[in-house]
Design a protein around this motif. Structure first.
Motif, PDB file in Angstrom:
ATOM      1  N   GLU A 151      -1.174  -3.790  -3.974  1.00  0.00           N
ATOM      2  CA  GLU A 151      -0.773  -3.100  -5.191  1.00  0.00           C
ATOM      3  C   GLU A 151       0.130  -1.923  -4.830  1.00  0.00           C
ATOM      4  N   SER A 152       0.813  -1.374  -5.828  1.00  0.00           N
ATOM      5  CA  SER A 152       1.663  -0.204  -5.627  1.00  0.00           C
ATOM      6  C   SER A 152       0.845   0.964  -5.056  1.00  0.00           C
ATOM      7  N   PRO A 153       1.274   1.564  -3.932  1.00  0.00           N
ATOM      8  CA  PRO A 153       0.523   2.683  -3.353  1.00  0.00           C
ATOM      9  C   PRO A 153       0.357   3.856  -4.320  1.00  0.00           C
ATOM     10  N   ARG A 154       1.383   4.159  -5.094  1.00  0.00           N
ATOM     11  CA  ARG A 154       1.279   5.266  -6.045  1.00  0.00           C
ATOM     12  C   ARG A 154       0.244   4.976  -7.120  1.00  0.00           C
ATOM     13  N   TYR A 155       0.221   3.754  -7.594  1.00  0.00           N
ATOM     14  CA  TYR A 155      -0.777   3.395  -8.604  1.00  0.00           C
ATOM     15  C   TYR A 155      -2.192   3.513  -8.028  1.00  0.00           C
ATOM     16  N   LEU A 156      -2.367   3.059  -6.788  1.00  0.00           N
ATOM     17  CA  LEU A 156      -3.696   3.095  -6.172  1.00  0.00           C
ATOM     18  C   LEU A 156      -4.208   4.521  -6.019  1.00  0.00           C
ATOM     19  N   LEU A 157      -3.343   5.442  -5.612  1.00  0.00           N
ATOM     20  CA  LEU A 157      -3.795   6.809  -5.374  1.00  0.00           C
ATOM     21  C   LEU A 157      -3.823   7.642  -6.650  1.00  0.00           C
ATOM     22  N   ILE A 158      -2.742   7.615  -7.427  1.00  0.00           N
ATOM     23  CA  ILE A 158      -2.625   8.499  -8.579  1.00  0.00           C
ATOM     24  C   ILE A 158      -3.432   7.992  -9.770  1.00  0.00           C
ATOM     25  N   ASP A 159      -3.356   6.697 -10.051  1.00  0.00           N
ATOM     26  CA  ASP A 159      -4.066   6.159 -11.212  1.00  0.00           C
ATOM     27  C   ASP A 159      -5.510   5.798 -10.900  1.00  0.00           C
ATOM     28  N   ARG A 160      -5.726   5.208  -9.724  1.00  0.00           N
ATOM     29  CA  ARG A 160      -7.071   4.758  -9.366  1.00  0.00           C
ATOM     30  C   ARG A 160      -7.841   5.772  -8.525  1.00  0.00           C
ATOM     31  N   GLY A 161      -7.137   6.677  -7.867  1.00  0.00           N
ATOM     32  CA  GLY A 161      -7.808   7.644  -7.002  1.00  0.00           C
ATOM     33  C   GLY A 161      -8.360   7.035  -5.730  1.00  0.00           C
ATOM     34  N   ASP A 162      -7.841   5.891  -5.315  1.00  0.00           N
ATOM     35  CA  ASP A 162      -8.335   5.187  -4.130  1.00  0.00           C
ATOM     36  C   ASP A 162      -7.432   5.527  -2.942  1.00  0.00           C
ATOM     37  N   LYS A 163      -7.835   6.517  -2.154  1.00  0.00           N
ATOM     38  CA  LYS A 163      -6.997   6.993  -1.057  1.00  0.00           C
ATOM     39  C   LYS A 163      -6.876   5.967   0.065  1.00  0.00           C
ATOM     40  N   GLU A 164      -7.992   5.344   0.414  1.00  0.00           N
ATOM     41  CA  GLU A 164      -7.968   4.380   1.502  1.00  0.00           C
ATOM     42  C   GLU A 164      -7.094   3.178   1.164  1.00  0.00           C
ATOM     43  N   ALA A 165      -7.203   2.712  -0.076  1.00  0.00           N
ATOM     44  CA  ALA A 165      -6.377   1.574  -0.491  1.00  0.00           C
ATOM     45  C   ALA A 165      -4.899   1.938  -0.480  1.00  0.00           C
ATOM     46  N   CYS A 166      -4.577   3.165  -0.863  1.00  0.00           N
ATOM     47  CA  CYS A 166      -3.187   3.629  -0.854  1.00  0.00           C
ATOM     48  C   CYS A 166      -2.630   3.630   0.563  1.00  0.00           C
ATOM     49  N   ILE A 167      -3.386   4.183   1.506  1.00  0.00           N
ATOM     50  CA  ILE A 167      -2.934   4.241   2.896  1.00  0.00           C
ATOM     51  C   ILE A 167      -2.789   2.836   3.467  1.00  0.00           C
ATOM     52  N   ASN A 168      -3.745   1.970   3.141  1.00  0.00           N
ATOM     53  CA  ASN A 168      -3.680   0.592   3.618  1.00  0.00           C
ATOM     54  C   ASN A 168      -2.457  -0.135   3.054  1.00  0.00           C
ATOM     55  N   ALA A 169      -2.162   0.131   1.768  1.00  0.00           N
ATOM     56  CA  ALA A 169      -0.988  -0.494   1.145  1.00  0.00           C
ATOM     57  C   ALA A 169       0.293  -0.002   1.799  1.00  0.00           C
ATOM     58  N   LEU A 170       0.383   1.303   2.069  1.00  0.00           N
ATOM     59  CA  LEU A 170       1.554   1.846   2.749  1.00  0.00           C
ATOM     60  C   LEU A 170       1.719   1.229   4.137  1.00  0.00           C
ATOM     61  N   ARG A 171       0.607   1.085   4.837  1.00  0.00           N
ATOM     62  CA  ARG A 171       0.657   0.525   6.188  1.00  0.00           C
ATOM     63  C   ARG A 171       1.107  -0.935   6.159  1.00  0.00           C
ATOM     64  N   ARG A 172       0.596  -1.688   5.174  1.00  0.00           N
ATOM     65  CA  ARG A 172       0.950  -3.111   5.088  1.00  0.00           C
ATOM     66  C   ARG A 172       2.400  -3.320   4.642  1.00  0.00           C
ATOM     67  N   LEU A 173       2.862  -2.486   3.720  1.00  0.00           N
ATOM     68  CA  LEU A 173       4.208  -2.670   3.180  1.00  0.00           C
ATOM     69  C   LEU A 173       5.285  -2.035   4.046  1.00  0.00           C
ATOM     70  N   GLN A 174       4.987  -0.843   4.573  1.00  0.00           N
ATOM     71  CA  GLN A 174       6.005  -0.102   5.302  1.00  0.00           C
ATOM     72  C   GLN A 174       5.745  -0.061   6.805  1.00  0.00           C
ATOM     73  N   GLY A 175       4.561  -0.495   7.225  1.00  0.00           N
ATOM     74  CA  GLY A 175       4.233  -0.546   8.638  1.00  0.00           C
ATOM     75  C   GLY A 175       3.902   0.824   9.185  1.00  0.00           C
ATOM     76  N   CYS A 176       3.541   0.866  10.444  1.00  0.00           N
ATOM     77  CA  CYS A 176       3.207   2.129  11.093  1.00  0.00           C
ATOM     78  C   CYS A 176       4.434   2.996  11.317  1.00  0.00           C
ATOM     79  N   ASP A 177       5.619   2.430  11.034  1.00  0.00           N
ATOM     80  CA  ASP A 177       6.852   3.198  11.186  1.00  0.00           C
ATOM     81  C   ASP A 177       7.165   4.039   9.965  1.00  0.00           C
TER      82      ASP A 177
END
Length: 546
Positions: A255-281
C-alpha cells in the motif's frame, strides 16, 4: 552498518525523537556502535547510490497502470472500429421489438448516448474515488475498482446474444466509473509511493499508460483482429484482460507508505512499504517528509470537497488544479482525432488504410508522453506544461490557416496532416500527464482525496461538454472551429506561467509556502498550522512557524 531508509541505529525516526545509542535498526535489525558513524554512512550512501532505479517501483507502476489509467485510453479507442456495426445492431433491435425503423438522427442520438455515457460514468467514478481511497486505501481501491470493469465486460459480451443495446449503455457506464476511479486513485498512489526525485516521472507514467491504452485499443480494433462485424461484442469486453492482469499482480505490492503512516498510523508497515518499493537505497528524507506531513495533519480528519472551496489557505492550489484539469479536455486534443480521417482522405490515403494511419496518431501521443516522462524531472513541471500549451496554440493557428487555404492549394492537406501529429505531440509533452500530478504534490494527505475528486469531476464534465458541443462548433465555425481551442491553450499557458509555482523536487512545506504568497497576498505571512513538527534525523523540534 545500516544504510536503509529511516534506519539510524541510534535514533528512532519513526517515533520522532532520539532514543539513544546501541539500538537495532527499525528496518534491517542491524546494530552499529556509534551514532555519528551511522549518520555518516547514511549520508554517504545517499550520495553514492544517487538515482538508482527502484525496479520494484517500476513493476508496481506497470501492474497498477495496466489495469488502471490504460483503461481510459483503451475504452475511448475501441469505440471507433465497431461504430457502424453497433448502430446496425441498435436498428435491428428496434425493428425486432417494436417494428420501428429509426431515422438517421435518431440512430445518431442513440449512438451518441452510448459513447458519451462513458464520460458521465467517469464523473460518477471521480466522485466516489475519494471516499473509497480513504476507507480502503489506494492499492485496495484499485483492486476493488475491477468489480465495475468485470461487470461491464460481462454485460458487453452478453449484449448481442440478449439482443439488448441497453446492456451496452450500462456496460459503458460501469466502465466509465472504473476509468474515473483509476484516473483519480492511480496518480495518488504513485505520487505517495515515489521517492521525491522521481515523483513527477512516476506520476506521469499514468499518462504514458493512457496513451498506450489508446494505441492498444486502435490495434485491437483493427478489422483483422476484433474490429469486424462478428467480433464487436468481444472487442467491447476485451477491457477485462488488463483488469485481470492487475488483479493477479497488484496484490504482491504494498500500500502507499503515506497512507499507511498518516491515515492508518502503522509505522512498521510504512517502513516496510518504503523498503519494498524504494529499496535500502531510499533516502532517509523520504520518511522524514512523511513524518513531517503526519505531524502537520495530526488530529485532522479527511477534508470534504466543499470545505476546500471555503479554505483560503488552499485557494490557489484549488484554482490551479481546476484550471489544469479543465484545460486538459478543453484544449481540443480529443477533437483533433475527429479531423484525422477527413484529412487523411484529402491527402489521398485509401479508405481501407485510414485505420492504420489512425494508429500513428495514438503512437504519436504515446511517444510524446514517454519523452515527457524522461524530461519532467530535468525541466520541471511549469516548463513542460506551459511549453506544451504554447505549442498547441501555435499549431491550432497553423491548422486553422491550412483549413482556410485547403480549397485553393493542393499541398495544404499535407500541412493539415502535419498539424494533427504536432498538436498531439505537443499535448503529450506536458498537458497529458502533468494535470494528474499536481493534486498529489500541492495538497496534504487530508485534502488530497477531495482535491482529486474536484479535479476528476472537472476533467470528466469538460470531456462530456466538448463531446456535446464540438459537432456544433464544426457546423457553425467550420474552418475556424479550432480557434476556441487555441484560445484555451494560450490562456492556460499564461495561467501556468504567472500563477503556478514550480514543484519539482520540493517538499510539501516548500510548495505550500510558495502558494501562500498568492493565498495571503498583501497580508503578513500566515502560518496555516501554528504548531508544526520539524523532523531532523532522529529528533524533533517544535516551531511556531515554518
Amino acid at each position: 552498518m545500516c544504510t536503509c531508509v529511516a534506519a539510524c541505529a541510534h535514533a528512532s525516526v519513526v517515533g520522532g525523537h532520539y532514543l539513544g545509542g546501541g539500538l537495532n535498526c527499525v528496518v534491517c535489525d542491524l546494530t552499529s556502535s556509534s551514532q555519528f558513524d551511522c549518520l555518516l554512512q547514511i549520508t554517504m550512501s545517499a550520495a553514492i547510490k544517487k538515482q538508482r532505479i527502484p525496479w520494484k517501483m517500476v513493476l508496481m507502476v506497470a501492474s497498477a497502470a495496466f489495469g488502471g489509467t490504460l483503461q481510459y485510453g483503451y475504452n475511448l479507442a475501441i469505440m471507433n472500429a465497431p461504430a457502424s456495426f453497433i448502430q446496425n445492431f441498435v436498428n435491428e433491435t428496434f425493428l425486432e421489438r417494436w417494428d420501428i425503423q429509426l431515422e438517421d438522427y435518431q440512430l445518431t442520438m442513440v449512438w451518441s448516448i452510448i459513447v458519451s455515457i462513458f464520460s458521465l460514468g467517469g464523473f460518477a467514478g471521480s466522485l466516489i474515488a475519494g471516499p473509497m481511497t480513504i476507507r480502503f486505501g489506494r492499492r485496495n481501491c484499485l483492486l476493488l475498482n475491477n468489480v465495475f470493469l468485470m461487470t461491464g465486460a460481462l454485460l458487453a459480451v452478453s449484449s448481442r446474444a440478449a439482443k439488448s443495446f441497453e446492456m451496452i449503455i450500462i456496460a459503458r457506464v460501469l466502465v466509465g466509473i472504473n476509468a474515473g476511479i483509476s484516473m483519480n486513485v492511480q496518480p495518488m498512489y504513485f505520487g505517495e509511493s515515489a521517492p521525491k526525485h522521481l515523483r513527477g516521472a512516476i506520476s506521469i507514467s499514468s499518462a504514458v499508460f493512457t496513451a498506450f491504452g489508446v494505441v492498444l485499443g486502435q490495434v485491437v480494433g483493427l478489422r483483422e483482429i476484433l474490429g469486424s462485424e462478428p467480433c464487436w461484442q468481444y472487442l467491447l469486453a476485451s477491457n477485462a484482460i488488463p483488469g485481470l492482469v492487475q488483479l493477479l499482480t497488484l496484490p504482491w505490492f504494498p500500500e502507499s507508505p503515506r497512507y499507511l503512516l498518516i491515515d492508518r498510523g502503522d509505522k512498521e508497515a510504512c517502513i516496510n512499504a518504503l523498503r519494498r518499493l524504494q529499496g535500502c537505497d531510499a533516502q532517509i528524507s523520504e520518511l522524514n517528509d512523511i513524518l513531517q506531513e503526519q505531524a502537520e495533519t495530526k488530529g485532522m480528519r479527511a477534508r470534504r470537497p466543499w470545505e476546500l472551496f471555503n479554505d483560503r489557505s488552499v485557494r490557489w492550489q484549488l484554482i490551479s488544479v481546476m484550471v489544469t484539469s479543465s484545460a486538459m479536455q478543453l484544449c481540443g486534443n480529443d477533437s483533433i482525432y475527429f479531423y484525422a480521417s477527413y484529412i487523411f482522405k484529402k491527402t489521398g490515403v485509401a479508405d481501407d488504410r485510414i485505420q492504420y494511419m489512425t494508429i500513428g496518431t495514438g503512437t504519436c501521443e504515446l511517444s510524446a508522453c514517454i519523452l515527457c516522462n524522461l524530461l519532467v524531472e530535468r525541466k520541471g513541471r511549469r516548463f513542460m506544461l506551459m511549453g506544451g500549451y504554447i505549442l498547441m496554440a501555435v499549431w491550432a493557428v497553423v491548422f486553422t490557416i491550412a483549413l482556410l487555404f485547403e480549397p485553393y492549394t493542393s499541398w495544404m492537406p499535407y500541412i493539415s496532416m502535419t498539424c494533427i501529429f504536432t498538436y498531439i505531440l505537443s499535448f503529450g509533452l506536458g498537458p497529458a500527464g502533468l494535470a494528474g500530478v499536481l493534486p498529489t504534490e500541492i495538497f496534504n494527505q487530508t485534502a488530497r482525496p477531495a482535491a482529486y475528486m474536484i479535479a476528476g469531476s472537472m476533467m470528466w464534465l469538460n470531456l462530456f461538454l466538448v463531446g456535446m458541443i464540438f459537432p456544433f462548433l464544426v457546423s457553425e465555425l467550420r474552418q475556424y472551429c479550432f480557434v476556441p481551442f487555441g484560445a484555451v491553450c494560450l490562456l492556460s499557458a499564461l495561467f501556468v506561467g504567472y500563477f503556478l509555482p514550480e514543484t519539482k523536487g520540493k517538499s510539501l512545506s516548500a510548495i505550500t509556502s510558495d502558494f501562500n504568497k498568492l493565498n495571503f497576498k498583501g497580508q503578513e505571512e500566515k502560518c496555516v498550522l501554528p504548531d508544526t513538527a520539524l523532523y531532523q534525523l532522529g529528533e524533533v523540534s517544535r516551531s511556531e512557524k515554518f
